[in-house]
Design a protein around this motif. Structure first.
Motif, PDB file in Angstrom:
ATOM      1  N   ARG A 728       0.832  -1.197   0.000  1.00 63.03           N
ATOM      2  CA  ARG A 728       0.000   0.000   0.000  1.00 63.03           C
ATOM      3  C   ARG A 728       0.876   1.259   0.000  1.00 63.03           C
ATOM      4  O   ARG A 728       0.576   2.245  -0.633  1.00 63.03           O
ATOM      5  CB  ARG A 728      -0.848  -0.026   1.263  1.00 63.03           C
ATOM      6  N   GLU A 729       1.942   1.181   0.759  1.00 64.82           N
ATOM      7  CA  GLU A 729       2.844   2.338   0.792  1.00 64.82           C
ATOM      8  C   GLU A 729       4.254   1.862   1.073  1.00 64.82           C
ATOM      9  O   GLU A 729       4.473   0.888   1.809  1.00 64.82           O
ATOM     10  CB  GLU A 729       2.419   3.341   1.880  1.00 64.82           C
ATOM     11  N   TYR A 730       5.190   2.556   0.450  1.00 63.65           N
ATOM     12  CA  TYR A 730       6.589   2.234   0.711  1.00 63.65           C
ATOM     13  C   TYR A 730       7.336   3.556   0.875  1.00 63.65           C
ATOM     14  O   TYR A 730       7.106   4.522   0.154  1.00 63.65           O
ATOM     15  CB  TYR A 730       7.205   1.450  -0.456  1.00 63.65           C
ATOM     16  N   ALA A 731       8.216   3.605   1.848  1.00 63.27           N
ATOM     17  CA  ALA A 731       9.059   4.811   2.025  1.00 63.27           C
ATOM     18  C   ALA A 731      10.426   4.365   2.518  1.00 63.27           C
ATOM     19  O   ALA A 731      10.563   3.286   3.114  1.00 63.27           O
ATOM     20  CB  ALA A 731       8.417   5.761   3.038  1.00 63.27           C
ATOM     21  N   GLU A 732      11.416   5.208   2.252  1.00 58.46           N
ATOM     22  CA  GLU A 732      12.762   4.877   2.736  1.00 58.46           C
ATOM     23  C   GLU A 732      13.522   6.170   2.966  1.00 58.46           C
ATOM     24  O   GLU A 732      13.181   7.219   2.419  1.00 58.46           O
ATOM     25  CB  GLU A 732      13.505   4.012   1.706  1.00 58.46           C
ATOM     26  N   HIS A 733      14.528   6.122   3.794  1.00 57.17           N
ATOM     27  CA  HIS A 733      15.436   7.271   3.969  1.00 57.17           C
ATOM     28  C   HIS A 733      16.720   6.743   4.561  1.00 57.17           C
ATOM     29  O   HIS A 733      16.795   5.594   5.016  1.00 57.17           O
ATOM     30  CB  HIS A 733      14.809   8.342   4.863  1.00 57.17           C
ATOM     31  N   SER A 734      17.711   7.588   4.535  1.00 55.04           N
ATOM     32  CA  SER A 734      18.971   7.141   5.132  1.00 55.04           C
ATOM     33  C   SER A 734      19.076   7.657   6.562  1.00 55.04           C
ATOM     34  O   SER A 734      18.477   8.677   6.915  1.00 55.04           O
ATOM     35  CB  SER A 734      20.149   7.588   4.291  1.00 55.04           C
ATOM     36  N   ILE A 735      19.845   6.951   7.342  1.00 55.53           N
ATOM     37  CA  ILE A 735      20.088   7.381   8.719  1.00 55.53           C
ATOM     38  C   ILE A 735      21.598   7.541   8.844  1.00 55.53           C
ATOM     39  O   ILE A 735      22.348   6.626   8.530  1.00 55.53           O
ATOM     40  CB  ILE A 735      19.625   6.335   9.752  1.00 55.53           C
ATOM     41  N   GLY A 736      22.016   8.708   9.288  1.00 55.67           N
ATOM     42  CA  GLY A 736      23.454   8.947   9.418  1.00 55.67           C
ATOM     43  C   GLY A 736      24.076   9.274   8.079  1.00 55.67           C
ATOM     44  O   GLY A 736      23.389   9.329   7.050  1.00 55.67           O
ATOM     45  N   GLU A 737      25.397   9.519   8.118  1.00 56.65           N
ATOM     46  CA  GLU A 737      26.088   9.949   6.899  1.00 56.65           C
ATOM     47  C   GLU A 737      27.355   9.154   6.680  1.00 56.65           C
ATOM     48  O   GLU A 737      27.852   8.497   7.603  1.00 56.65           O
ATOM     49  CB  GLU A 737      26.469  11.424   7.024  1.00 56.65           C
ATOM     50  N   GLY A 738      27.875   9.222   5.473  1.00 54.74           N
ATOM     51  CA  GLY A 738      29.165   8.612   5.144  1.00 54.74           C
ATOM     52  C   GLY A 738      29.125   7.105   5.271  1.00 54.74           C
ATOM     53  O   GLY A 738      28.113   6.459   4.982  1.00 54.74           O
ATOM     54  N   SER A 739      30.244   6.534   5.758  1.00 54.37           N
ATOM     55  CA  SER A 739      30.338   5.068   5.770  1.00 54.37           C
ATOM     56  C   SER A 739      29.437   4.455   6.845  1.00 54.37           C
ATOM     57  O   SER A 739      29.136   3.261   6.808  1.00 54.37           O
ATOM     58  CB  SER A 739      31.793   4.645   5.979  1.00 54.37           C
ATOM     59  N   ASP A 740      28.990   5.282   7.808  1.00 55.63           N
ATOM     60  CA  ASP A 740      28.089   4.755   8.850  1.00 55.63           C
ATOM     61  C   ASP A 740      26.625   4.798   8.434  1.00 55.63           C
ATOM     62  O   ASP A 740      25.748   4.386   9.194  1.00 55.63           O
ATOM     63  CB  ASP A 740      28.225   5.587  10.136  1.00 55.63           C
ATOM     64  N   LYS A 742      22.974   4.214   7.107  1.00 57.49           N
ATOM     65  CA  LYS A 742      22.137   3.020   6.959  1.00 57.49           C
ATOM     66  C   LYS A 742      20.855   3.431   6.252  1.00 57.49           C
ATOM     67  O   LYS A 742      20.524   4.624   6.195  1.00 57.49           O
ATOM     68  CB  LYS A 742      21.786   2.464   8.336  1.00 57.49           C
ATOM     69  N   ALA A 743      20.159   2.426   5.730  1.00 53.98           N
ATOM     70  CA  ALA A 743      18.885   2.721   5.084  1.00 53.98           C
ATOM     71  C   ALA A 743      17.759   2.253   5.982  1.00 53.98           C
ATOM     72  O   ALA A 743      17.843   1.172   6.582  1.00 53.98           O
ATOM     73  CB  ALA A 743      18.810   2.011   3.752  1.00 53.98           C
ATOM     74  N   ALA A 744      16.726   3.073   6.115  1.00 50.05           N
ATOM     75  CA  ALA A 744      15.526   2.651   6.848  1.00 50.05           C
ATOM     76  C   ALA A 744      14.403   2.524   5.829  1.00 50.05           C
ATOM     77  O   ALA A 744      14.251   3.377   4.954  1.00 50.05           O
ATOM     78  CB  ALA A 744      15.163   3.687   7.897  1.00 50.05           C
ATOM     79  N   SER A 745      13.641   1.417   5.914  1.00 48.47           N
ATOM     80  CA  SER A 745      12.538   1.211   4.965  1.00 48.47           C
ATOM     81  C   SER A 745      11.242   0.977   5.720  1.00 48.47           C
ATOM     82  O   SER A 745      11.238   0.412   6.827  1.00 48.47           O
ATOM     83  CB  SER A 745      12.817  -0.013   4.083  1.00 48.47           C
ATOM     84  N   TYR A 746      10.159   1.419   5.120  1.00 50.20           N
ATOM     85  CA  TYR A 746       8.824   1.301   5.714  1.00 50.20           C
ATOM     86  C   TYR A 746       7.902   0.709   4.658  1.00 50.20           C
ATOM     87  O   TYR A 746       7.826   1.235   3.549  1.00 50.20           O
ATOM     88  CB  TYR A 746       8.290   2.680   6.108  1.00 50.20           C
TER      89      TYR A 746
END
Ligand SMILES: CC(=O)SCCNC(=O)CCNC(=O)[C@H](O)C(C)(C)COP(=O)(O)OP(=O)(O)OC[C@H]1O[C@@H](n2cnc3c(N)ncnc32)[C@H](O)[C@@H]1OP(=O)(O)O
Ligand SMILES: CC(C)C(=O)C(=O)O
Length: 797
Positions: A728-740, A742-746
């Protein structure tokens, strides 16, 4: 001694020439003269500390780079330094074949011998002999009659002829001869011609081209106005015989400050050649300045045959060798001559550059000449190695135009006119208070501070962290839905992350609505403009906004007397506008207190969905999509009813984790990703997913195809479960910057079974270093959620 009331008692005026048919006033200069640099002779002899050989060498090389083909390198009989310098140039072959080295000698046999000796072996040399011919010098210095003066010149010309011929025979040196009736401008014109005729006869071999005899007519001391010098030169040119076999040379000094004018008028009068020094060094007030003369010609569209493109380096060499500064106001070369401090000059120059850009673009299209046509600047400073930075400098006399020009040059930002006025007042206040010139760095730093622009050290209290603009629902019946916009974003507010959301008829008004709703900041937009910075892929958008205090209607907005400007730059046009709004908002709020983020749930709840989302964002770094915020808010409200409204930040986070099975340790799931592989299916862009999933608690081989990862995974899942799942819905964003990072997905999953009798919905949330893995994990987590609900229903039934 006081100045005289009647100076005519002491000073005689010059005697004008009776030359009623003078031709020079109606002539124009159309070609450059032959230039001779006498820096290493007349310039050098005027220095308190004459140049050393290394200095002369460096200077000589610089003159070559400028393009001089005739260089007076020394008075070799004067000193061993000068003699050895000339020898060094010749023996070390430092003189290019097409360059004439010139050496000066008085009319004395011993000194002439040494002078000719100095150039023996040179490829080309000019022997330059002088004796003064004016009445004053004849009577006072030489105690000679006219005849003796003439005889001195003739006798020594013959000596030079003989010595140079011997030298040519022995060393092959090609000679030109130059004779100067020193103090020419004070000499009776007919006597100057008489002496030169006699010298020409004594030389006996004046010819054409390089064989011309050079008659150098010095204004040894500038004693009359330039028109008088021009008359004298025209008279000489008309009366000397075999004019075509004579190169008429000028040697102006600058005692009356008219050396340049004298040289230019005398060129009109027929002169072929000019002797002078760079930046006008020389005896007393100096020789004529060749840089000035040459660039005067250049700005008339005449190539002077000399290259001063790297003027700063030339200035460095000359000042270092002469130990004399170039005056900051010196034409073309002074540090301040391309600088405008005053507001109206800056304004005109800024407008001039803008208009010229347009004019040149049009001319380029038509293949026409791109003329330089610039208020206050007769020449393009860039062609002299000066950058435009120097053109506009700012102090309390400056105006908005100059400041805006510097901001544009250094930050690439083209402020709208009203913002220029506003920023000008800021700079003016600092310049006035500190009573000093504002450097470019001062201005750009003031700009950054004022508008919280360009880097974390200039950030304001409100900083945009992330945002999403989506089409919003229509607020009124007659407005199309796609004209409304929803803003969902995260800001840092005094260091605390806040999720805010708002609606408006565009992204900016949606942000303003969000600020009003969540942070009690009520402002209206009065002006907005934007432009691109750069071109192509790397281009960015710059936006400028003006905000005013809350206004009920357009009239109030227009009439508001206070306003705040802001600027924003972003790869994305909406992002740049939003940043510009926040820049202005930061100015508007000053240090006013803003509503804090508090957790208050239950019956007297004041915490909104967005506040709950803010807490999750601060605690877990997750930016929940709007629908998930709503779903979790309901969960929180239910939990609050059970706990009687008592809930801490820790309780809230635990509730979130358990509700969405998010990073809960030791909790095994009936649905999970074990391993997977994604492959592209040919050129079609479709993907194939294969791998092992835990489905209904069993390790299952899966395979599915789709347009993307999630559709392929759904296809795979649907072959192994009862009923169907869809996203029904998908979203994503990154958490933190550079080599640390991570991706968060919903993922919001819809489940339908029993021909639509069972319809369930669940969110899955996951985090991973790999965006594909985080998406799949979120999907399987959502499956677990649906499964749990389904099993509950099945158990209940
Ligand atoms: C306008 C100009 O710039 S002209 C160039 C001026 N440049 C220089 O003078 C720098 C180099 N000069 C010198 O090093 C010395 O003056 C020298 C080596 C040339 C001569 O030095 P000295 O022999 O000591 O003579 P001094 O310097 O006193 O010069 C004056 C003498 O030269 C005579 N003189 C001056 N100009 C000339 C000339 N063009 N031709 C012949 N004799 C001359 C003077 O009449 C005077 O003679 P006097 O001693 O019989 O009265
Ligand atoms: C030697 C002559 C040309 C001279 O320098 C002068 O008159 O200034």
């Amino acid at each position: 001694m006081p100045m005289l009331a009647d100076p005519s008692q002491k000073y005689k005026p010059y005697t004008p020439l009776n030359l009623p048919d003078r031709q020079w006033p109606s002539k124009v200069i159309t070609k450059p003269p032959i230039w001779l640099s006498t820096d290493l002779r007349d310039g050098n002899q005027a220095l308190a500390n004459p140049m050393t050989i290394p200095q002369k060498t460096l200077f000589f090389q610089t003159l070559l780079k400028c393009g001089f083909k005739e260089i007076e390198v020394a008075y070799p009989a004067a000193s061993d330094t000068d003699f050895n310098f000339v020898r060094g140039l010749i023996e070390q072959k430092q003189v290019p074949d097409d360059v004439w080295v010139q050496v000066l000698t008085p009319a004395r046999e011993d000194l002439i011998k040494r002078t000719v000796e100095s150039v023996a072996g040179a490829k080309r040399a000019i022997i330059h002999m002088y004796n003064a011919t004016s009445c004053l010098f004849r009577e006072v210095v030489f105690r000679h009659s006219k005849e003796e003066t003439l005889a001195l010149a003739v006798k020594h010309t013959k000596i030079i002829k003989q010595l140079t011929e011997e030298c040519t025979a022995k060393y092959g040196t090609i000679f030109k001869y130059e004779y100067s009736p020193e103090t020419f401008t004070q000499t009776e014109p007919e006597f100057a011609v008489e002496v030169c005729e006699a010298v020409k006869a004594a030389w006996g071999k004046a010819g054409l081209g390089d064989e011309r005899i050079i008659f150098n007519l010095p204004a040894t001391v500038e004693v009359g106005p330039p028109n008088h010098y021009a008359d004298q030169v025209e008279y000489f040119c008309r009366h000397i015989s075999e004019r075509e076999k004579c190169a008429i040379s000028l040697h102006p000094h600058n005692d009356r400050g008219q050396g340049i004018a004298a040289a230019e008028l005398a060129m009109l009068a027929g002169a072929d050649r000019v002797e002078g020094c760079l930046f006008g060094n020389g005896e007393r007030t100096g020789n004529v300045d060749i840089v000035n003369l040459a660039l005067n010609q250049y700005t008339q569209g005449i190539s002077p045959g000399l290259d001063f493109s790297d003027l700063p380096t030339i200035i460095d060499v000359v000042t270092q060798c002469n130990d004399l500064p170039v005056h900051p106001r010196h034409p073309y070369a002074g540090e301040l001559v391309f600088t405008a401090f005053s507001g109206s000059h800056q304004d005109a120059i800024k407008k001039g550059f803008e208009a010229q850009r347009v004019r040149h673009a049009e001319a380029a299209k038509k293949g026409e000449k791109q003329y330089w046509h610039m208020p206050y600047l007769p020449i393009d400073p860039a062609e002299l190695g000066c950058t435009y930075e120097a053109v506009i400098r700012v102090n309390a006399q400056s105006g908005k135009g100059g400041i805006a020009y510097l901001v544009q040059q250094h930050l690439g930002l083209d402020m709208p006119r009203k913002m220029q006025i506003s920023f000008y007042q800021v700079v003016q206040e600092v310049a006035d208070r500190e009573a000093r010139e504002m450097s470019v760095e001062d201005i750009t730093a003031t700009f950054r501070r004022t508008y919280h622009y360009g880097g974390s050290s200039f950030e304001g209290r409100l900083v945009l962290k992330s945002f999403k603009i989506s089409a919003g629902p229509s607020s009124s019946g007659d407005e199309a839905a796609d004209e409304r916009r929803q803003f969902d974003g995260a800001l840092s507010v005094d260091g605390v992350l806040r999720v805010i959301r708002g609606d408006g008829n565009g992204p900016l008004s949606a942000l303003l609505d969000a600020l009003r709703t969540h942070l009690d900041i009520d402002l209206s937009l009065r002006e907005y403009s934007e432009h691109a910075i750069g071109q192509g892929q790397d281009s960015k958008a710059a936006s400028y906004v003006e905000l005013v205090p809350p206004a009920r209607d357009i009239k109030e907005i227009r009439q508001s007397t206070s306003s705040w400007w802001g600027v924003g730059v972003d790869a994305d046009i909406a992002g740049s506008g939003l940043r510009a709004v926040l820049s202005a908002v930061n100015n508007a709020i000053g240090d006013r207190e803003l509503p804090e983020l508090k957790l208050s749930v239950g019956y007297s709840a004041s915490t909104s969905q967005a506040d709950i989302a803010s807490i999750i964002l601060n605690e877990l770094g997750l930016e929940l999509p709007r629908r998930l915020q709503a779903a979790f808010f309901e969960t929180v409200q239910r939990a609050a009813r059970v706990s009687d409204g008592k809930m801490s930040y820790g309780d809230l986070v635990t509730l979130f984790r358990t509700t969405y099975n998010y990073e809960v340790p030791d909790r095994s799931s009936r649905f999970a990703v074990k391993n997977f592989k994604m492959e592209n299916l040919g050129e079609s862009g479709r993907k194939e997913l294969t791998g092992e999933f835990m489905i209904n608690g069993k390790l299952t081989q899966v395979a599915g195809e789709g347009n993307g990862l999630l559709t392929a995974a759904i296809a795979a899942l649907n072959t192994h479960i009862d009923g169907r799942v869809s996203i029904r819905e998908y979203a994503e964003h990154s958490i933190g910057e550079g080599s640390d990072a991570k991706a968060a997905s919903y993922v919001e999953l819809a489940y339908e079974a029993d021909g639509g009798a069972i319809k369930l919905n669940s969110w899955g949330i996951a985090k991973d270093t790999d965006i594909t893995a985080s998406g799949l994990k979120a999907l399987l987590s959502a499956c677990s959620g649906v499964d749990a609900m389904h099993r509950k229903i099945t158990q209940q039934n």
